[in-house]
Design a protein around this motif. Sequence first.
Motif, PDB file in Angstrom:
ATOM      1  N   GLN A 159       0.833  -1.210   0.000  1.00  0.00           N
ATOM      2  CA  GLN A 159       0.000   0.000   0.000  1.00  0.00           C
ATOM      3  C   GLN A 159       0.862   1.252   0.000  1.00  0.00           C
ATOM      4  OE1 GLN A 159      -3.318  -0.035   2.573  1.00  0.00           O
ATOM      5  NE2 GLN A 159      -4.217  -1.625   1.307  1.00  0.00           N
ATOM      6  N   SER A 160       2.108   1.118   0.365  1.00  0.00           N
ATOM      7  CA  SER A 160       3.018   2.251   0.282  1.00  0.00           C
ATOM      8  C   SER A 160       4.443   1.721   0.158  1.00  0.00           C
ATOM      9  CB  SER A 160       2.890   3.126   1.535  1.00  0.00           C
ATOM     10  OG  SER A 160       3.799   4.193   1.421  1.00  0.00           O
ATOM     11  N   THR A 161       5.061   2.020  -0.955  1.00  0.00           N
ATOM     12  CA  THR A 161       6.417   1.502  -1.168  1.00  0.00           C
ATOM     13  C   THR A 161       7.187   2.401  -2.124  1.00  0.00           C
ATOM     14  OG1 THR A 161       7.704  -0.426  -1.843  1.00  0.00           O
ATOM     15  CG2 THR A 161       5.705  -0.014  -3.090  1.00  0.00           C
ATOM     16  N   ASP A 162       8.504   2.373  -1.987  1.00  0.00           N
ATOM     17  CA  ASP A 162       9.339   3.056  -2.985  1.00  0.00           C
ATOM     18  C   ASP A 162      10.069   2.024  -3.846  1.00  0.00           C
ATOM     19  OD1 ASP A 162      11.193   2.030  -1.244  1.00  0.00           O
ATOM     20  OD2 ASP A 162      12.117   3.948  -0.716  1.00  0.00           O
ATOM     21  N   THR A 163       9.617   0.768  -3.773  1.00  0.00           N
ATOM     22  CA  THR A 163      10.317  -0.309  -4.486  1.00  0.00           C
ATOM     23  C   THR A 163       9.382  -1.019  -5.466  1.00  0.00           C
ATOM     24  OG1 THR A 163      11.739  -0.629  -2.573  1.00  0.00           O
ATOM     25  CG2 THR A 163      11.667  -2.425  -4.155  1.00  0.00           C
ATOM     26  N   LEU A 164       9.830  -1.132  -6.689  1.00  0.00           N
ATOM     27  CA  LEU A 164       9.085  -1.844  -7.723  1.00  0.00           C
ATOM     28  C   LEU A 164       9.895  -3.085  -8.082  1.00  0.00           C
ATOM     29  CD1 LEU A 164       8.531   1.288  -9.996  1.00  0.00           C
ATOM     30  CD2 LEU A 164       6.901   0.374  -8.318  1.00  0.00           C
ATOM     31  N   GLU A 165       9.258  -4.251  -8.001  1.00  0.00           N
ATOM     32  CA  GLU A 165       9.975  -5.498  -8.306  1.00  0.00           C
ATOM     33  C   GLU A 165       9.521  -6.002  -9.678  1.00  0.00           C
ATOM     34  OE1 GLU A 165       8.806  -8.856  -5.886  1.00  0.00           O
ATOM     35  OE2 GLU A 165      10.716  -9.875  -6.199  1.00  0.00           O
ATOM     36  N   PHE A 166      10.477  -6.331 -10.520  1.00  0.00           N
ATOM     37  CA  PHE A 166      10.159  -6.768 -11.887  1.00  0.00           C
ATOM     38  C   PHE A 166      10.856  -8.085 -12.212  1.00  0.00           C
ATOM     39  CE2 PHE A 166      10.235  -2.061 -12.117  1.00  0.00           C
ATOM     40  CZ  PHE A 166       8.941  -1.820 -12.542  1.00  0.00           C
ATOM     41  N   ILE A 167      10.271  -8.848 -13.141  1.00  0.00           N
ATOM     42  CA  ILE A 167      11.025  -9.937 -13.760  1.00  0.00           C
ATOM     43  C   ILE A 167      11.146  -9.634 -15.254  1.00  0.00           C
ATOM     44  CG2 ILE A 167      10.584 -11.802 -12.123  1.00  0.00           C
ATOM     45  CD1 ILE A 167       8.342 -12.741 -14.009  1.00  0.00           C
ATOM     46  N   ILE A 168      12.301  -9.933 -15.785  1.00  0.00           N
ATOM     47  CA  ILE A 168      12.584  -9.640 -17.193  1.00  0.00           C
ATOM     48  C   ILE A 168      12.916 -10.944 -17.889  1.00  0.00           C
ATOM     49  CG2 ILE A 168      13.990  -8.257 -18.792  1.00  0.00           C
ATOM     50  CD1 ILE A 168      12.896  -6.428 -16.693  1.00  0.00           C
ATOM     51  N   LYS A 169      12.145 -11.264 -18.925  1.00  0.00           N
ATOM     52  CA  LYS A 169      12.428 -12.468 -19.719  1.00  0.00           C
ATOM     53  C   LYS A 169      13.378 -12.079 -20.840  1.00  0.00           C
ATOM     54  CE  LYS A 169      10.560 -16.414 -21.823  1.00  0.00           C
ATOM     55  NZ  LYS A 169      11.669 -17.222 -22.148  1.00  0.00           N
ATOM     56  N   LYS A 170      14.359 -12.922 -21.073  1.00  0.00           N
ATOM     57  CA  LYS A 170      15.298 -12.658 -22.166  1.00  0.00           C
ATOM     58  C   LYS A 170      14.554 -12.807 -23.485  1.00  0.00           C
ATOM     59  CE  LYS A 170      20.029 -13.676 -23.151  1.00  0.00           C
ATOM     60  NZ  LYS A 170      21.145 -14.464 -22.675  1.00  0.00           N
ATOM     61  N   PHE A 171      14.659 -11.795 -24.300  1.00  0.00           N
ATOM     62  CA  PHE A 171      13.898 -11.757 -25.535  1.00  0.00           C
ATOM     63  C   PHE A 171      14.938 -11.728 -26.653  1.00  0.00           C
ATOM     64  CE2 PHE A 171      11.383  -9.055 -28.528  1.00  0.00           C
ATOM     65  CZ  PHE A 171      10.337  -9.930 -28.698  1.00  0.00           C
ATOM     66  N   PRO A 172      15.056 -12.819 -27.457  1.00  0.00           N
ATOM     67  CA  PRO A 172      16.166 -12.883 -28.419  1.00  0.00           C
ATOM     68  C   PRO A 172      16.236 -11.616 -29.272  1.00  0.00           C
ATOM     69  CG  PRO A 172      14.869 -14.904 -28.445  1.00  0.00           C
ATOM     70  CD  PRO A 172      14.135 -13.942 -27.557  1.00  0.00           C
ATOM     71  N   GLY A 173      17.392 -10.975 -29.272  1.00  0.00           N
ATOM     72  CA  GLY A 173      17.559  -9.751 -30.070  1.00  0.00           C
ATOM     73  C   GLY A 173      16.940  -8.523 -29.436  1.00  0.00           C
ATOM     74  N   GLY A 174      16.285  -8.674 -28.304  1.00  0.00           N
ATOM     75  CA  GLY A 174      15.606  -7.535 -27.664  1.00  0.00           C
ATOM     76  C   GLY A 174      16.629  -6.609 -27.014  1.00  0.00           C
ATOM     77  N   GLU A 175      16.457  -5.325 -27.238  1.00  0.00           N
ATOM     78  CA  GLU A 175      17.499  -4.389 -26.778  1.00  0.00           C
ATOM     79  C   GLU A 175      17.491  -4.230 -25.264  1.00  0.00           C
ATOM     80  OE1 GLU A 175      18.278  -0.779 -28.993  1.00  0.00           O
ATOM     81  OE2 GLU A 175      16.797  -1.431 -30.452  1.00  0.00           O
ATOM     82  N   LEU A 176      16.288  -4.037 -24.667  1.00  0.00           N
ATOM     83  CA  LEU A 176      16.287  -3.855 -23.218  1.00  0.00           C
ATOM     84  C   LEU A 176      16.675  -5.159 -22.521  1.00  0.00           C
ATOM     85  CD1 LEU A 176      14.341  -1.670 -20.913  1.00  0.00           C
ATOM     86  CD2 LEU A 176      14.561  -4.055 -20.281  1.00  0.00           C
ATOM     87  N   SER A 177      16.144  -6.284 -23.041  1.00  0.00           N
ATOM     88  CA  SER A 177      16.490  -7.536 -22.357  1.00  0.00           C
ATOM     89  C   SER A 177      17.979  -7.832 -22.532  1.00  0.00           C
ATOM     90  CB  SER A 177      15.572  -8.695 -22.747  1.00  0.00           C
ATOM     91  OG  SER A 177      15.770  -9.102 -24.057  1.00  0.00           O
ATOM     92  N   ASN A 178      18.568  -7.517 -23.679  1.00  0.00           N
ATOM     93  CA  ASN A 178      20.031  -7.667 -23.821  1.00  0.00           C
ATOM     94  C   ASN A 178      20.758  -6.820 -22.795  1.00  0.00           C
ATOM     95  OD1 ASN A 178      19.978  -9.403 -25.898  1.00  0.00           O
ATOM     96  ND2 ASN A 178      20.526  -7.933 -27.495  1.00  0.00           N
ATOM     97  N   TRP A 179      20.305  -5.575 -22.660  1.00  0.00           N
ATOM     98  CA  TRP A 179      20.935  -4.654 -21.702  1.00  0.00           C
ATOM     99  C   TRP A 179      20.847  -5.247 -20.291  1.00  0.00           C
ATOM    100  CZ3 TRP A 179      18.733  -2.188 -17.481  1.00  0.00           C
ATOM    101  CH2 TRP A 179      19.521  -1.209 -16.862  1.00  0.00           C
ATOM    102  N   ALA A 180      19.654  -5.785 -19.945  1.00  0.00           N
ATOM    103  CA  ALA A 180      19.453  -6.285 -18.584  1.00  0.00           C
ATOM    104  C   ALA A 180      20.295  -7.539 -18.313  1.00  0.00           C
ATOM    105  CB  ALA A 180      17.970  -6.587 -18.352  1.00  0.00           C
ATOM    106  N   PHE A 181      20.482  -8.379 -19.345  1.00  0.00           N
ATOM    107  CA  PHE A 181      21.171  -9.659 -19.132  1.00  0.00           C
ATOM    108  C   PHE A 181      22.684  -9.571 -19.309  1.00  0.00           C
ATOM    109  CE2 PHE A 181      16.974 -11.365 -19.289  1.00  0.00           C
ATOM    110  CZ  PHE A 181      17.038 -12.562 -18.598  1.00  0.00           C
TER     111      PHE A 181
END
Length: 347
Positions: A159-181
């Motif tokens: 209900q109140s947070t400064d934290t966002l938790e995400f999961i990122i799937k590797k996406f072949p050729g994907g720019e953001l997922s490449n950056w993250a991995f």
Amino acid sequence: MLIEIEKKSKTYRFEANAGEKILHAGLRAGVPLPFECATGTCGSCKARVNQGDIDEGWPEAPGKENFKAAKREMLMCQCVAQTDCNLTVPSKIKAFREDDINPDHHQGKITDYEMLTSDVLRFEVKVPIEGTFHAGQFFVLQAPELEGYRAYSMVNYSQSTDTLEFIIKKFPGGELSNWAFESNRLNETLDVFGPLGRATFHPDEGHDLFMIAGGSGVAGLMSILEHANQVNYFQDHKVELYFGVRTPNDLFFAERFRAIKTQHPDNVSINIVFSNEPPTSEQLSGNDGLNYLTGFVHERALPAVLEGGGNTMHYLAGPAPMVDALIRPLILDSKIPADRIRYDKFN
Ligand SMILES: Cc1cc2nc3c(=O)[nH]c(=O)nc-3n(C[C@H](O)[C@H](O)[C@H](O)COP(=O)(O)OP(=O)(O)OC[C@H]3O[C@@H](n4cnc5c(N)ncnc54)[C@H](O)[C@@H]3O)c2cc1C
Ligand code: FES
């Protein structure tokens, strides 16, 4: 820049900052502009420019495939005003819920980073102020030096947070997922905008929940399970989740599922569906309280849809072909009313 949108019943006016996407400016000002993906692929944020100069943004955006240049049609999630503008938005402008939170821009810092499987990682992003979001919502993230935002659903809920938790799937050729991995991104900064999205959970609605997730589609559904668990929702309501991954090695969050199942064994049913390999013998022993199946998640989930009865809200999230393969049979064969289906297509 002043943006004006005339609808029959009302004229909406809001200010857009220099370089700000028109969709972001409108939503930030509390104008419930139409959108789905917020990232240029679906076309639902279409607008026509009647007056003013616009930078259209991403030239190859799939969402504007059939747009008419002569009518100056463009995507509000991609375009930026260069002067004051007057627009027509053909889609219905649907009011927000009263408890919706206006999205905003933040600079986020990655504060936790771990690999969950060979092609799924988890990170947390800390933003400068505490806030909340509805379970099931997403943020758009822009990584340093990459053009454009990518949508990612929050896994956590508070209900109140400064934290966002995400999961990122590797996406072949994907720019953001490449950056993250490509390397450990701890302490890196990202531009983030949100919260966004209507595939949300609200305990006061009192529905039983039926959920189908493919791969990283489970992110927003984890947030819903988390919120529901925090308010002891499964004391009185049922949830049935079908979560599809390829093989036992691709499974993540099993511990989190078990924790919820253990607290409410009668009302929580978690079904893990492997598409490419059978479950291990240990999984089949049934000792951990989860059900393990083989097949395509949508095919295994569909026969179970009607068992929940009439008070069920259905949540679908994952690859667009999986979501599309479910919506038609749910509405046409299972006669589920469209307003009992909430979905996010991961384009
Ligand atoms: C509502 C929603 C929630 C999602 N939640 C999750 C989640 O929790 N976890 C997860 O793993 N995936 C999620 N996805 C899918 C995820 O957003 C995509 O996998 C991601 O966009 C892939 O990005 P990429 O950079 O790796 O791939 P790329 O192919 O490099 O980029 C894909 C996307 O980036 C944007 N883009 C690319 N180039 C440009 C440009 N020049 N200008 C502007 N935009 C550009 C577009 O949106 C494009 O569709 C979600 C998708 C949606 C719509
Ligand atoms: S919301 Fe703009 S293209 Fe999907």
